[in-house]
Design an enzyme around this catalytic site. Sequence first.
Site, mmCIF file in Angstrom:
data_model
loop_
_atom_site.group_PDB
_atom_site.id
_atom_site.type_symbol
_atom_site.label_atom_id
_atom_site.label_comp_id
_atom_site.label_asym_id
_atom_site.label_seq_id
_atom_site.Cartn_x
_atom_site.Cartn_y
_atom_site.Cartn_z
ATOM 1 N N GLY A 241 0.767 -1.237 0.000
ATOM 2 C CA GLY A 241 0.000 0.000 0.000
ATOM 3 C C GLY A 241 0.795 1.281 0.000
ATOM 4 O O GLY A 241 0.208 2.374 -0.055
ATOM 5 N N GLU A 278 4.454 -6.590 1.180
ATOM 6 C CA GLU A 278 3.735 -6.965 -0.033
ATOM 7 C C GLU A 278 3.529 -5.743 -0.935
ATOM 8 O O GLU A 278 2.396 -5.329 -1.203
ATOM 9 C CB GLU A 278 2.390 -7.598 0.316
ATOM 10 C CG GLU A 278 2.512 -8.924 1.061
ATOM 11 C CD GLU A 278 1.169 -9.484 1.499
ATOM 12 O OE1 GLU A 278 0.139 -8.777 1.334
ATOM 13 O OE2 GLU A 278 1.126 -10.612 1.998
ATOM 14 N N ARG A 281 2.063 -1.132 -6.020
ATOM 15 C CA ARG A 281 2.141 0.166 -6.694
ATOM 16 C C ARG A 281 3.538 0.793 -6.602
ATOM 17 O O ARG A 281 4.048 1.351 -7.574
ATOM 18 C CB ARG A 281 1.108 1.116 -6.064
ATOM 19 C CG ARG A 281 0.958 2.429 -6.773
ATOM 20 C CD ARG A 281 0.148 3.402 -5.920
ATOM 21 N NE ARG A 281 -1.065 2.807 -5.391
ATOM 22 C CZ ARG A 281 -2.247 2.871 -5.984
ATOM 23 N NH1 ARG A 281 -2.365 3.498 -7.147
ATOM 24 N NH2 ARG A 281 -3.304 2.314 -5.421
ATOM 25 N N CYS A 347 -17.904 5.854 -25.533
ATOM 26 C CA CYS A 347 -19.185 6.550 -25.481
ATOM 27 C C CYS A 347 -19.675 6.695 -24.037
ATOM 28 O O CYS A 347 -20.694 6.117 -23.642
ATOM 29 C CB CYS A 347 -20.206 5.796 -26.328
ATOM 30 S SG CYS A 347 -21.698 6.741 -26.628
#
Length: 420
Positions: A241, A278, A281, A347
Amino acid sequence: MNDSAFHYVDGALHVEGVPAASLAEQFGTPLYVYSRDALTRAYRAYADACAGRKATVHVAVKANSNLAVLNVFERLGAGFDIVSSGELARVLAAGGKASNTVFSGVGKSAAEMREALEAGVKCFNVESIPELHALNEVAKSLGKKAPVSLRVNPDVGAKTHPYISTGLKSNKFGVAFGDARATYREARDMANLDVVGIDCHIGSQITEVSPYLDAVDKLLDLVEQIESDGMSIRHVDVGGGLGITYDDETPPDIGDFVRTLLAHFEERGHGQREVYFEPGRSLVGNAGVLLTRVEYLKPGEEKNFAIVDAAMNDLARPAMYEAFHRIVPVIERKASARLYDVVGPVCESGDWLGRDRELAVEQGDLLAILSAGAYGFVMSSNYNTRARAAEIMVDGERARVVREREEVKQLFAGESILPD
């Protein structure tokens, strides 16, 4: 630029030693491009800070599951953190070992448990009492004992977007802190479970150390209670995290972050514990960009639009989280800039990649969407029957296709029409 692997040379964006424009011309756009050097440096920042300590790094596969990316980490000595049997298959295909893989996730099926037990995963991070019972039954049917760690929800706020905050009472993840000690006793009494650790993961894109320290304190208090009940907790998994810089965020340096947490374990008298990290990112986020071409410039009364060939199906984070990604020209122009919303062809009014961006750009120009290495391709879809982008890995002055661009005919190859 967020990472030195992505830099300008005479006004032209380069990825390591390769001009980004040449990648777009050779492989087309939209195009995901990763830097092996950036991946390596981020991993080594974790590994170097863990050196000489009882601490290991398990890469969160969900952040970027490309086989080449995983293989880079495997060669560096990484373990892995998975949340599905599909991710386990990817780890094995990339050369990783099940014995160095932790299986997380709130909704593991019996089939997934069976597959992971047969492969020999390192540990199951279990998130509920019903899951404990299910895993015990699957392990019994195979004549095995499943190594387990309970994911405990410490009710610590991560100070991040509510969709990626996972450590509060209101979140679906983990065993409630107040129930954890009794749940450990229940796990201890199940014949086919082997209690080996404790786990927590409080959220993602966290830019302060203090929430981690608060969570660790609560976990270690709980560990002492659990061990007084006759169990031995061999490892403490602090999750991942850690955030990155997308815009003006100032997350802690990776090495400083790891050393601070490990020092806190020692200060609490738990320096002998093995600690699992762990990261996801913080390993891959700033190691990737998404290249896209301007199809049209559309002026308007209130907004100017740069309509590009990438869309929300290629990069979902802006539409899903209102997330910010820097957008820069691949070739810098000396013309005066204008404010544009950078939008895609899908769209949906939510199909935007950046709002109110100051860009000197013309039709046909290339743009680079930065910090796209995490939760980019892995969250992409085929909405509007759009083929997904190719992925490229740059290593010095070489570029390799690590995922071919999809073709539209592949998207409905498994479909059929009704008979006459």
